[in-house]
Design a protein around this motif. Structure first.
Motif, mmCIF file in Angstrom:
data_model
loop_
_atom_site.group_PDB
_atom_site.id
_atom_site.type_symbol
_atom_site.label_atom_id
_atom_site.label_comp_id
_atom_site.label_asym_id
_atom_site.label_seq_id
_atom_site.Cartn_x
_atom_site.Cartn_y
_atom_site.Cartn_z
ATOM 1 N N LYS A 1 0.818 -1.213 0.000
ATOM 2 C CA LYS A 1 0.000 0.000 0.000
ATOM 3 C C LYS A 1 0.852 1.263 0.000
ATOM 4 N N THR A 2 2.152 1.105 0.128
ATOM 5 C CA THR A 2 3.068 2.251 0.228
ATOM 6 C C THR A 2 3.983 2.275 -0.989
ATOM 7 N N ILE A 3 4.224 3.468 -1.499
ATOM 8 C CA ILE A 3 5.162 3.640 -2.605
ATOM 9 C C ILE A 3 6.092 4.796 -2.240
ATOM 10 N N ASP A 4 7.395 4.550 -2.307
ATOM 11 C CA ASP A 4 8.416 5.545 -1.940
ATOM 12 C C ASP A 4 9.133 6.022 -3.200
ATOM 13 N N ILE A 5 9.357 7.334 -3.258
ATOM 14 C CA ILE A 5 10.033 7.950 -4.405
ATOM 15 C C ILE A 5 11.321 8.618 -3.916
ATOM 16 N N HIS A 6 12.406 8.352 -4.622
ATOM 17 C CA HIS A 6 13.700 8.968 -4.282
ATOM 18 C C HIS A 6 14.268 9.656 -5.521
ATOM 19 N N LEU A 7 14.635 10.953 -5.345
ATOM 20 C CA LEU A 7 15.250 11.729 -6.420
ATOM 21 C C LEU A 7 16.670 12.121 -6.007
ATOM 22 N N LYS A 8 17.581 12.043 -6.934
ATOM 23 C CA LYS A 8 18.937 12.497 -6.642
ATOM 24 C C LYS A 8 18.987 14.021 -6.677
ATOM 25 N N LYS A 9 19.824 14.583 -5.812
ATOM 26 C CA LYS A 9 19.936 16.039 -5.759
ATOM 27 C C LYS A 9 20.572 16.583 -7.034
ATOM 28 N N ASP A 10 20.078 17.762 -7.392
ATOM 29 C CA ASP A 10 20.606 18.434 -8.575
ATOM 30 C C ASP A 10 21.892 19.160 -8.183
ATOM 31 N N THR A 11 23.017 18.662 -8.654
ATOM 32 C CA THR A 11 24.317 19.235 -8.267
ATOM 33 C C THR A 11 24.514 20.641 -8.833
ATOM 34 N N ARG A 12 23.704 21.015 -9.805
ATOM 35 C CA ARG A 12 23.867 22.337 -10.398
ATOM 36 C C ARG A 12 23.408 23.439 -9.451
ATOM 37 N N ARG A 13 22.716 23.099 -8.355
ATOM 38 C CA ARG A 13 22.226 24.118 -7.421
ATOM 39 C C ARG A 13 23.292 24.579 -6.434
ATOM 40 N N GLY A 14 24.479 23.975 -6.459
ATOM 41 C CA GLY A 14 25.572 24.425 -5.599
ATOM 42 C C GLY A 14 25.677 23.596 -4.328
ATOM 43 N N VAL A 15 26.511 24.093 -3.380
ATOM 44 C CA VAL A 15 26.776 23.353 -2.140
ATOM 45 C C VAL A 15 25.569 23.391 -1.222
ATOM 46 N N VAL A 16 25.004 24.624 -1.037
ATOM 47 C CA VAL A 16 23.823 24.751 -0.174
ATOM 48 C C VAL A 16 22.595 24.365 -1.003
ATOM 49 N N ASN A 17 22.110 23.181 -0.740
ATOM 50 C CA ASN A 17 21.006 22.640 -1.542
ATOM 51 C C ASN A 17 19.991 21.977 -0.617
ATOM 52 N N ASN A 18 18.833 22.632 -0.442
ATOM 53 C CA ASN A 18 17.773 22.089 0.429
ATOM 54 C C ASN A 18 16.670 21.374 -0.359
ATOM 55 N N GLN A 19 17.019 20.913 -1.520
ATOM 56 C CA GLN A 19 16.029 20.236 -2.366
ATOM 57 C C GLN A 19 15.546 18.946 -1.696
ATOM 58 N N GLN A 20 14.216 18.735 -1.677
ATOM 59 C CA GLN A 20 13.663 17.498 -1.117
ATOM 60 C C GLN A 20 13.941 16.359 -2.078
ATOM 61 N N THR A 21 14.344 15.237 -1.520
ATOM 62 C CA THR A 21 14.724 14.106 -2.377
ATOM 63 C C THR A 21 13.894 12.858 -2.123
ATOM 64 N N ASP A 22 13.142 12.801 -1.023
ATOM 65 C CA ASP A 22 12.421 11.567 -0.677
ATOM 66 C C ASP A 22 10.955 11.875 -0.373
ATOM 67 N N TRP A 23 10.068 11.025 -0.904
ATOM 68 C CA TRP A 23 8.629 11.122 -0.649
ATOM 69 C C TRP A 23 8.084 9.724 -0.372
ATOM 70 N N SER A 24 7.084 9.652 0.465
ATOM 71 C CA SER A 24 6.418 8.374 0.750
ATOM 72 C C SER A 24 4.910 8.606 0.693
ATOM 73 N N PHE A 25 4.203 7.768 -0.067
ATOM 74 C CA PHE A 25 2.764 7.912 -0.253
ATOM 75 C C PHE A 25 2.062 6.650 0.246
ATOM 76 N N LYS A 26 1.090 6.840 1.133
ATOM 77 C CA LYS A 26 0.302 5.733 1.685
ATOM 78 C C LYS A 26 -1.068 5.733 1.011
ATOM 79 N N LEU A 27 -1.369 4.677 0.242
ATOM 80 C CA LEU A 27 -2.626 4.579 -0.495
ATOM 81 C C LEU A 27 -3.372 3.318 -0.066
ATOM 82 N N ASP A 28 -4.455 3.009 -0.748
ATOM 83 C CA ASP A 28 -5.242 1.815 -0.415
ATOM 84 C C ASP A 28 -4.734 0.570 -1.117
#
Length: 733
Positions: A39-66
């Motif tokens: 019932k759960t699906i997790d998504i992982h994205l790699k960080k975009d290195t073009r944004r520099g050293v300080v990068n607060n981009q979200q990389t992980d999501w978890s969705f709970k469905l039926d």
């Protein structure tokens, strides 16, 4: 005229949301992962290195469905998503099943499936099959099915079934209209269908009229939102038919959202994509508003899609969402967007309730019918009690005036008693007593006022004036003697009351004949043994045949249930062997699957059981038809027997002897009902044998016959139309 009332308040429940992942050879295993609960699906994205050293981009999501449907067959998808919604529709609950997702992710395949292959059919054709199977399983209910097919293209409404010859194009454009019963589409054709094959024909007719286009993401992309609606109306065959239940199932295939940069849409396709994305954006806004408990206003009217689905989104229905996504890394951003929509949809609550309706016109007809039956029953009781000429209709002015006259004569003593006829007459007699009493009181008061002057005892000025005039003494007594014209009040002795009764009960009038006729129950037995013997014999014969058919139907039903249980057990055993074979590894020889002898015998046994089931079920259908006809014959015989008895009884005991010879029929008794033994069954013709052979030879079994027949007929029709159009164009050239 009719009105609708919910049987009970519905309980609030969340929308069910499922996600179906499109199979692909390039699945992003590192970015998309499934939970152990399925019932759960997790998504992982790699960080975009073009944004520099300080990068607060979200990389992980978890969705709970039926539920997560990965590598799921069409059978499993339907069992998981739609089966319960469709089954509850027969109980009066509305339902909506919606497919949402990116273009090319498999929405239309999930909803409609591949119409060329029976095994790959989608939710919509399977729902139609389930509806008609439920109708067969509920013989005590008269269920009607209607369907409609709506298309929303570029914010315009179109009827996908308007191409049928008996529909034709609409003169006025279709509009969405709101009513107390909900939202409906004015101008949308709704088609009555009594067979599964006819319903499939309507589905395929609408599918051929849908607008599709090709772009880089999907060569057969749906360019419109489509809503196929199944309307059901169920009346009980055994209970009152004035109350019935209705329901509808909305099967919604949304057009896919698309990023214009990826789809490379141009021209007309670009315009279509703009309308699609805009309507889906409004749909998401409505979903967000529905999920927010603090929001009072829901923007349903922003577009035609949300307005048409107003009842389904948070309304009186069971709502299920299927979100179709890609499993590839290149489509991960759109996949995230689709999963966010599914999560928001799970926050929406609906309040499904049973839709019960009462037909006012039918209620009046039923009451009138019941009144007529009660009058007939009273007439039978009166006839058995030797009471004739009894009228139970409301009294008219002449009858009321006659009762008033009888009451006055009774009070005056000129009428000894008032004959009791029925309850309505008794009530009117008491009412006329009240009327006469009221009139007499008014006459007495009027007489007193003419002879005397009424003085209030507390009015001392009036009393003093009367005393001064010498009309009253100091003790308050009147002066002078009575003139003999007045009257006093008192209680008359019982012996002097007018109309004194010597009896309290009504006396029966003297019979026309010197001898008293026998009681009707006794005379009825004599009639059955003598003059009515032939009709009574036919009645008993038909009743015996009816009981025998009922007994056979009961035995056949028991056999069918036993075969069904054995089929289920055999299927379970086959599934066990199949799973065991898959665990141990499957063996093939020249492309053919190798199975053991036990599994082969189970397959043969299942085939024989299904054949037995079809034969027994057909026998049961035939027996039900015979039972219905036998019951009709028995009812006719019973009515004929009672009618002949009434005629015989009146002729024998109430008609003068010198007229009886002229009234008697010349000869034997008039013929009654045709005995059931005269009925012969029709043999199976060539068409029936062909249909049965077709059912046994089709690879998917008898259930696929309606599907393929409808598909072939629809294709033949459209091929014929294309050919005729081509001939017309050639003729013009």
């Amino acid at each position: 005229m009719m009105w609708c009332k919910n049987a009970r308040m519905g309980t609030r429940k969340k929308v069910h949301a499922f996600v179906r992942v499109k199979p692909t050879d390039d699945f992003a295993h590192e970015m998309i992962k499934y939970g152990d609960d399925n019932k759960t699906i997790d998504i992982h994205l790699k960080k975009d290195t073009r944004r520099g050293v300080v990068n607060n981009q979200q990389t992980d999501w978890s969705f709970k469905l039926d539920g997560v449907l990965h590598d799921a067959s069409q059978d499993l998808v339907y069992e998981t998503v739609a089966k319960d919604v469709v089954s509850q529709a027969l109980n009066g609950y509305n339902g909506t099943i919606m497919c949402y997702g990116q273009t090319g992710a498999g929405k239309t395949y999930t909803m409609t499936g591949a119409t060329e292959n029976y095994k790959h059919r989608g939710i919509l054709p399977r729902a139609l099959q389930q509806v008609f199977k439920m109708i067969e399983e509920h013989p005590t209910q008269a269920i009607t099915v209607r369907v409609s097919y709506l298309e929303i293209y570029n914010e315009s409404l179109f009827d996908l079934l308007s191409t049928l010859p008996y529909v034709g194009p609409s003169v006025t454009p279709m509009t969405i209209v709101g009513s107390p019963q909900g939202v409906f589409i004015k101008g949308l054709s709704v088609h009555l269908t009594s067979r599964e094959e006819d319903a499939f024909s309507l589905l395929f007719e609408g599918e051929t009229n849908r607008i599709i286009a090709s772009h880089t993401m999907n060569k057969n992309s749906s360019r419109s939102h489509c809503i196929f609606t199944i309307y059901m109306e169920a009346h009980s065959r055994t209970l009152s038919d004035e109350k019935y239940i209705t329901s509808k199932i909305n099967l919604v295939d949304l057009a896919g959202s698309e990023r214009l940069g990826k789809s490379a849409s141009e021209g007309r396709v670009l315009k279509e994509a703009t309308y699609i994305n805009k309507s889906l954006s409004f749909l998401e806004q409505a979903i967000i508003a529905l999920g927010d408990q603090k929001r009072d206003h829901i923007p349903f009217r922003q577009c035609k899609l949300t307005h048409a689905l107003k009842d389904s989104l948070g309304g009186n229905c069971n709502m299920v969402l299927v979100t179709n996504i890609y499993g590839e890394a290149a489509q991960l951003e759109e996949t995230l967007s689709s999963l966010r929509f599914a999560s928001r949809m799970k926050l929406v609550t609906t309040e499904p309730a049973i839709n019960e309706k009462y037909d006012a016109e039918q209620m009046v007809k039923n009451l009138e019918k019941e009144l007529a039956l009660l009058k007939q029953e009273l007439a039978i009781h009166d006839s058995l009690a030797n009471r004739t000429l009894v009228n139970y209709d409301p009294m008219d002015e002449i009858q009321i005036a006659e009762i008033n006259s009888q009451v006055r004569r009774y009070l005056e003593g000129t009428l000894d008693e008032i004959d009791i006829i029925n309850l309505r007459q008794i009530q009117e007699v008491f009412n006329q007593f009240r009327v006469v009493l009221s009139q007499q009181e008014q006459e007495v008061e009027s007489t007193l006022r003419r002879k005397y002057t009424l003085i209030d005892k507390n009015d001392f000025a009036a009393i003093s004036a009367v005393q001064k005039a010498g009309l009253m003494d100091v003790d308050g007594h009147l002066v002078g003697e009575p003139d003999g014209q007045g009257f006093g009040l008192g209680v008359a002795p019982f012996s002097t009351r007018p109309g004194k009764k010597s009896k309290s009960k009504k006396m029966f009038k003297e019979q026309l004949r010197p001898s008293t006729p026998p009681a009707k129950p006794v005379a009825f037995e004599d009639f059955k043994n003598e003059r009515g013997s032939e009709i009574n014999r036919i009645f008993k014969e038909n009743k015996s045949i009816l009981n025998e058919r009922r007994k056979r139907a009961s035995e056949t039903t028991q056999r069918i249930n036993a075969i069904k249980r054995e089929i289920d057990m055999t299927k379970e055993a086959l599934n066990f062997h199949k799973s065991l074979r898959e665990k141990q590894g499957e063996y093939e020889n020249k492309g053919l699957m190798i199975i053991d002898e036990e599994e082969f015998l189970l397959i043969l046994k299942l085939k024989d059981l299904k054949k037995q089931y079809r034969t027994e079920y057909q026998d049961l259908q035939d027996l039900r038809a015979e039972i219905e006809y036998c019951q009709h014959l028995v009812d006719q015989c019973r009515h004929r027997l009672l009618t002949e008895f009434d005629i015989w009884y009146n002729e024998s005991f109430f008609v003068p002897e010198d007229l009886q010879a002229a009234l008697k029929p010349g000869g034997s008794i008039r013929p009654g009902m045709m005995p059931l033994s005269r009925i012969v069954s029709l043999g199976e013709d060539d068409q029936d044998r062909f249909s049965r052979l077709q059912q046994t030879m089709l690879p998917e079994g008898p259930d696929s016959v309606s599907f393929y027949n409808a598909k072939v007929k629809t294709e033949q029709k459209h091929n014929y139309l294309k050919t005729m159009m081509g001939l017309q164009q050639t003729h013009r050239k």
